[in-house]
Design an enzyme around this catalytic site. Structure first.
Site, PDB file in Angstrom:
ATOM      1  N   GLN A  90       0.834  -1.198   0.000  1.00  0.00           N
ATOM      2  CA  GLN A  90       0.000   0.000   0.000  1.00  0.00           C
ATOM      3  C   GLN A  90       0.874   1.256   0.000  1.00  0.00           C
ATOM      4  OE1 GLN A  90      -3.474  -0.373   2.861  1.00  0.00           O
ATOM      5  NE2 GLN A  90      -2.341  -2.210   3.421  1.00  0.00           N
ATOM      6  N   ASN A  91       2.189   1.064   0.118  1.00  0.00           N
ATOM      7  CA  ASN A  91       3.110   2.195   0.199  1.00  0.00           C
ATOM      8  C   ASN A  91       3.421   2.747  -1.192  1.00  0.00           C
ATOM      9  OD1 ASN A  91       3.187   1.654   2.937  1.00  0.00           O
ATOM     10  ND2 ASN A  91       5.043   0.414   2.792  1.00  0.00           N
ATOM     11  N   VAL A  92       3.620   4.055  -1.248  1.00  0.00           N
ATOM     12  CA  VAL A  92       3.939   4.693  -2.533  1.00  0.00           C
ATOM     13  C   VAL A  92       5.433   4.976  -2.658  1.00  0.00           C
ATOM     14  CG1 VAL A  92       1.635   5.673  -2.877  1.00  0.00           C
ATOM     15  CG2 VAL A  92       3.342   6.979  -1.593  1.00  0.00           C
ATOM     16  N   HIS A 108      -1.372   1.593  -4.397  1.00  0.00           N
ATOM     17  CA  HIS A 108      -1.767   3.007  -4.301  1.00  0.00           C
ATOM     18  C   HIS A 108      -0.884   3.936  -5.112  1.00  0.00           C
ATOM     19  CE1 HIS A 108      -3.896   1.999  -0.238  1.00  0.00           C
ATOM     20  NE2 HIS A 108      -4.591   1.633  -1.294  1.00  0.00           N
ATOM     21  N   THR A 174       0.596  -3.277   8.327  1.00  0.00           N
ATOM     22  CA  THR A 174      -0.756  -2.851   7.987  1.00  0.00           C
ATOM     23  C   THR A 174      -1.736  -3.705   8.780  1.00  0.00           C
ATOM     24  OG1 THR A 174      -2.369  -2.515   6.209  1.00  0.00           O
ATOM     25  CG2 THR A 174      -0.904  -4.401   5.990  1.00  0.00           C
ATOM     26  N   SER A 175      -2.862  -3.153   9.154  1.00  0.00           N
ATOM     27  CA  SER A 175      -3.809  -3.871   9.994  1.00  0.00           C
ATOM     28  C   SER A 175      -4.720  -4.759   9.172  1.00  0.00           C
ATOM     29  CB  SER A 175      -4.670  -2.863  10.766  1.00  0.00           C
ATOM     30  OG  SER A 175      -5.740  -3.524  11.398  1.00  0.00           O
TER      31      SER A 175
END
Length: 230
Positions: A90-92, A108, A174-175
């Site tokens: 999810q990291n950019v 993302h 991340t959850s």
């Protein structure tokens, strides 16, 4: 890569990059660097105040240049010697790639890429500040290659296909209660082991799920030794 290697799929989030000193976008109060997300991370924000939005991402881009991959990134890259590893992040940022990971899918978007406002599929490498007036060769304004709130996640279908192939699933930084990670987990085969590395896990262990209530680096160090013995 040889087909007899077990396939490990990693779902990574902001907690991995935080150890490198990279600020997570969203603070505990829900603000992004002092801004409400609607001011800097929506298509409407870009339409209303493009200079503010571009400045926000210019600051993120500058910050990314000052940090390096941490031990968690490095261990994930090292696992490629023993397993078929794919990372869905999810990291950019590009810290997974800089550590040496070769198969990384960015849900993302990516800070070091931009695209014309009229063509989401034309990606251009971009490491400097992006300003109004910066255009592609056809004169179209460029925007950050980041998925904003309210926009579709174009890599989601690919991510689902990757998760479906996993023999081992690792969720780190991340959850499980936050989408898209939570939704992606549902596509994993029901009988595979799942590992969660989270210093403050919001769920409990089960027969299928093993939790390491540790930082990304400490958790990956412990998990690596377990994986290599199995």
């Amino acid at each position: 890569m040889s087909s007899n290697k077990n396939k490990i799929v990693i779902l990574s989030g902001a907690g991995v990059s935080a150890e490198s000193g990279l600020k997570t976008f969203r603070d505990a109060d829900g603000l992004w660097e002092g801004h409400d997300v609607t001011e800097v991370a929506t298509p409407q924000a870009f339409e209303m105040n493009p200079h503010l939005v571009l400045d926000f991402y210019n600051q993120r881009r500058r910050q990314l240049k000052t940090v390096n991959p941490n031990k968690a990134h490095q261990i994930l890259a090292d696992l490629e010697e023993h397993f078929d590893v794919e990372i869905i992040t999810q990291n950019v940022d590009d810290l997974h790639e800089r550590a040496g990971s070769t198969k990384v899918t960015h849900l993302h978007g990516e800070l070091f890429k931009v695209r014309p406002v009229n063509n989401p599929n034309r990606l251009i490498e971009w490491r400097d500040d992006l300003q109004m007036g910066d255009t592609d060769d056809k004169g179209h304004q460029l925007r950050p290659h980041v998925v904003w709130f309210g926009e579709a996640v174009p890599m989601m279908e690919k991510a689902i296909e990757i998760v479906e192939t996993a023999d081992i699933l690792i969720i780190i930084g991340t959850s499980l209660q936050v989408y898209p990670a939570a939704g992606l987990m549902d596509y994993a085969k029901p009988d595979i082991p799942v590992y969660l590395i989270d210093p403050k896990p919001g769920i409990k262990e089960s027969a299928k799920l093993r939790i390491f209530a540790k930082s990304a680096s400490a958790g990956m160090e412990e998990l690596k030794s377990i994986l290599l013995k199995s």
